[in-house]
Design a protein around this motif. Structure first.
Motif, mmCIF file in Angstrom:
data_model
loop_
_atom_site.group_PDB
_atom_site.id
_atom_site.type_symbol
_atom_site.label_atom_id
_atom_site.label_comp_id
_atom_site.label_asym_id
_atom_site.label_seq_id
_atom_site.Cartn_x
_atom_site.Cartn_y
_atom_site.Cartn_z
ATOM 1 N N GLY A 256 -1.925 5.130 8.012
ATOM 2 C CA GLY A 256 -2.816 6.191 8.461
ATOM 3 C C GLY A 256 -2.773 6.245 9.984
ATOM 4 O O GLY A 256 -1.906 5.626 10.614
ATOM 5 N N GLY B 45 0.824 -1.204 0.000
ATOM 6 C CA GLY B 45 0.000 0.000 0.000
ATOM 7 C C GLY B 45 0.857 1.252 0.000
ATOM 8 O O GLY B 45 2.063 1.193 -0.288
ATOM 9 N N PRO C 259 0.206 -2.452 9.349
ATOM 10 C CA PRO C 259 -0.431 -1.849 8.167
ATOM 11 C C PRO C 259 -1.867 -2.337 7.973
ATOM 12 O O PRO C 259 -2.212 -3.455 8.362
ATOM 13 C CB PRO C 259 0.450 -2.331 7.001
ATOM 14 C CG PRO C 259 1.185 -3.504 7.505
ATOM 15 C CD PRO C 259 1.278 -3.376 8.989
HETATM 16 N N1 URA Z 1 -3.604 2.876 3.495
HETATM 17 C C1 URA Z 1 -2.398 2.396 3.116
HETATM 18 O O1 URA Z 1 -1.974 2.599 1.976
HETATM 19 N N2 URA Z 1 -1.707 1.707 3.984
HETATM 20 C C2 URA Z 1 -2.129 1.441 5.219
HETATM 21 O O2 URA Z 1 -1.406 0.777 5.963
HETATM 22 C C3 URA Z 1 -3.390 1.939 5.589
HETATM 23 C C4 URA Z 1 -4.100 2.654 4.715
#
Ligand code: URA
Length: 232
Positions: free
Chosen positions: A86, A82, A95
């Motif tokens: 956040g 990802g 994550p």
């Molecule tokens: N969005 C992301 O890209 N990574 C995360 O860990 C949480 C939300």
């Protein structure tokens, strides 16, 4: 060529290959050599996590609560990447644990895996304040951790979640809508870009596309497993 010339040439080729490897590692920001994990147990990923844990290489360390390194099976055949943690992830140190993360868990389970059977990480390991977009210098600074993670885990397929992860891994500025739906190559690992779960929360119609992408991922992993099982 005489035998001794051939030996010298072979030696020079080996030296050139080793030099190329070392230079590439240094460009990635690593000054120590890590043996591939599969030969050495999980020591190296542990060391990398420790290295990340007290990282102060960019300004994001000033506001973070935790470094969100990654989670899951370190021998996973499937890895999800990802963008950046956040608020929930920053608090819990893992994550994809917020709303988007819960949707990602559902996607993982829908394709027949438990969350713990895949590996999940982000391009950026510390939360950008106010969830702003990561700055190019932050990507450049943090990316070596992800690239090393990929090297150590050596998954068969990486699912790049959203344009940020896909564009970073594939060194492109193409849109996620044109990248998704087909495999791309990242150093011999197949990469399937697909929509980010946070985008799916806002655009539920795009779930159909993600499902199509995940079907391709599963087919690829099945094919790979069949190949490995049939080889002596
Ligand atoms: N969005 C992301 O890209 N990574 C995360 O860990 C949480 C939300």
């Amino acid at each position: 060529m005489s035998d001794s010339r051939e030996i010298v040439q072979e030696y020079l080729d080996i030296v050139a290959t080793v030099r190329e490897y070392v230079e590439e590692q240094m460009q990635l920001g690593f000054t120590e050599h890590h043996e591939p994990k599969k030969q050495t147990g999980d020591f190296d990923l542990k060391r990398l996590r420790e290295e990340a844990a007290d990282c102060t290489r960019c300004e994001l360390h000033q506001n973070r609560n935790t470094v969100v390194f990654g989670t899951g099976d370190e021998n996973a055949e499937l890895m999800f990447v990802g963008e950046a943690p956040g608020a929930d992830e920053d608090r819990q140190g893992e994550p994809f644990v917020g709303r988007a993360g819960q949707l990602l868990t559902k996607i993982i389970e829908a394709v027949g895996y438990a969350r713990g059977q895949v590996y999940i990480a982000n391009v950026i390991k510390c939360r950008p304040p106010g969830n702003r977009n990561p700055k190019p210098v932050e990507v450049e600074t943090c990316e070596p951790f992800l690239l090393k993670q990929i090297e150590l885990i050596h998954p068969k397929v990486i699912c790049a979640l959203g344009s940020f992860a896909a564009q970073t891994l594939l060194r492109t500025d193409q849109k996620i809508s044109s990248l998704r739906g087909k495999f791309h190559d990242y150093r011999g690992v197949k990469v399937m870009p697909t929509y980010h779960p946070a985008f799916l929360l806002r655009n539920p119609n795009a779930k159909r596309d993600v499902w199509e992408d995940m079907k391709l991922v599963i087919a690829e992993l099945k094919k790979d497993r069949a190949l490995r099982e049939s080889s002596p």
